[in-house]
Motif scaffolding. Sequence first.
Motif, PDB file in Angstrom:
ATOM      1  N   UNK A 119       0.825  -1.203   0.000  1.00  7.37           N
ATOM      2  CA  UNK A 119       0.000   0.000   0.000  1.00  7.37           C
ATOM      3  C   UNK A 119       0.864   1.259   0.000  1.00  7.37           C
ATOM      4  N   UNK A 120       1.903   1.289   0.831  1.00  8.49           N
ATOM      5  CA  UNK A 120       2.780   2.461   0.879  1.00  8.49           C
ATOM      6  C   UNK A 120       3.503   2.664  -0.454  1.00  8.49           C
ATOM      7  N   UNK A 121       3.901   1.555  -1.095  1.00  4.92           N
ATOM      8  CA  UNK A 121       4.623   1.686  -2.358  1.00  4.92           C
ATOM      9  C   UNK A 121       3.711   2.231  -3.454  1.00  4.92           C
ATOM     10  N   UNK A 122       2.474   1.757  -3.504  1.00  3.97           N
ATOM     11  CA  UNK A 122       1.528   2.288  -4.502  1.00  3.97           C
ATOM     12  C   UNK A 122       1.259   3.768  -4.237  1.00  3.97           C
ATOM     13  N   UNK A 123       1.136   4.147  -2.969  1.00  2.00           N
ATOM     14  CA  UNK A 123       0.949   5.567  -2.649  1.00  2.00           C
ATOM     15  C   UNK A 123       2.173   6.386  -3.060  1.00  2.00           C
ATOM     16  N   UNK A 124       3.372   5.804  -2.887  1.00  2.00           N
ATOM     17  CA  UNK A 124       4.589   6.474  -3.357  1.00  2.00           C
ATOM     18  C   UNK A 124       4.557   6.648  -4.869  1.00  2.00           C
ATOM     19  N   UNK A 125       4.119   5.598  -5.579  1.00  2.00           N
ATOM     20  CA  UNK A 125       4.011   5.694  -7.038  1.00  2.00           C
ATOM     21  C   UNK A 125       3.041   6.801  -7.436  1.00  2.00           C
ATOM     22  N   UNK A 126       1.899   6.860  -6.752  1.00  2.00           N
ATOM     23  CA  UNK A 126       0.915   7.905  -7.059  1.00  2.00           C
ATOM     24  C   UNK A 126       1.504   9.299  -6.823  1.00  2.00           C
ATOM     25  N   UNK A 127       2.261   9.448  -5.734  1.00  2.00           N
ATOM     26  CA  UNK A 127       2.900  10.741  -5.456  1.00  2.00           C
ATOM     27  C   UNK A 127       3.875  11.122  -6.564  1.00  2.00           C
ATOM     28  N   UNK A 128       4.608  10.141  -7.080  1.00  2.00           N
ATOM     29  CA  UNK A 128       5.545  10.409  -8.189  1.00  2.00           C
ATOM     30  C   UNK A 128       4.806  10.775  -9.467  1.00  2.00           C
TER      31      UNK A 128
END
Length: 468
Positions: free
Chosen positions: A120-129
């Motif tokens: 979940x954190x990694x997908x949120x990081x991807x969205x932020x990028x």
Amino acid sequence: MNKAWHGLRKAAALPARACRPDEPRHHRSGAVPVMGAAAPAWPPANHRSIFWISVLALFTAALSNAVRAGAAGAIKTAVLDPIDAQRGGEMIGTVLGNSFLGFAISLLVISPLLDRIGAKRVILFAAACFIAGPCLVLAAPGAGTSVYTVLNMAMIIWGFGWGATEATINPLATTLYPDDKTGRLNVLHAWWPAGIVLGGVLSVLFFKQLALQWELLVGLTIIPGVVLAFWTMRHTFPQTQSTAQGVLFGEMMAEPFRRPGFWVFFVIMFLTASAELAPGAWVDVTLTETVGFSGILVLVYVSAIMFVMRHFAGALDHRFSDMGLLWFSTVPAALGLYLLSTATSAATALVAATFWAVGVCFMWPTMLAAVARRFPKSGPWGIGLVGFAGALAIRFVLPQLGTIYDQAKIAKAGGPEALAALQPGSAGMQAVLAHAAETSFQTVAIIPVVLCGLFGAVWFLERGKVTK
């Protein structure tokens, strides 16, 4: 090499029934689970939502890629040429290349740490990028003398989102659908060409039909990034299959190095990406000048075919096995690349592109599924490594294609001075460009021929051993 093939054959001998991702791996002492202990429900109740979140993440990455390519010329003219017109082409090439650098770095770093960080954190990081990258691109014109630096940073961050996406969604798909890895990964990756289609059509519409500003096109890519972030925040994500089965971090990291056969697939993935992604990035450079038809539109047409066909990969995998499917794919891939080298009109270019699309459409996701199936203890790290091999291919093969293309132009023209003397659009220049395109595509057409032998060898060695 014998050790590698021995490891490959050993990898194929999978247990008769693979554990579900929620089933723990028991100790070698023979301990059994406590009677009456409730096993967690599998698949999780929100597994369809997680799969479609993964689809949106990959679609956003693909849309971003297509928009970056489509807006590159306008960004070069508006932002980079005023700085140094003589180096504008070199600078935009470096800027675009940095998105692949960000992709490769984040994929390699995040893959082994996926379960420690949390999907979940990694997908949120991807969205932020996906939000921060285009925002920085839009801010670059106002950065003064730092504009080139800001653009490069923007592309690296944008690429981070792509790499974080690939590092997460592929292990998630194989975890959610352990009995249909090839089919579900192909359905998931069908949305990559879907994103390319939309990005390509928008690029043509913005710049060829409506004459809109490039800033608006780049800004549109922020919208799916925002949707992805809010959708992801609403859901809980499972651990990947290897972690849920009790594979320790050190064991996962060591698995590829303990299994020589893994590196056979690493090499194959390098070649597979070279046959699929590198020519996809090359068609606009070569075909636009030689067949009188936009290379971007050829790529859109190819991507539409790939979107449809990837939905049938599961049935074909169960009929032929993953290696059988890949072996059959090499024939139209080689034929399509060769025909692209001889295309002289829009009609012949589309016929060639059809063969090539049919050939390469299953390659990337099926290779990921093949590694997940044969080396389950390598977990997201193993899948990330073969994805990294694909990124390396794009990084190294595209410049080589450019070198081959440039050398062929010079040779056909009769030397650098003779080439410089040719007028753009003249019959002589058209002949030179056609020869250069022919040479570059014929060179890369050798790759599917090599893959035919490799896939055939693996298929023969594993006959009857790999479960579906």
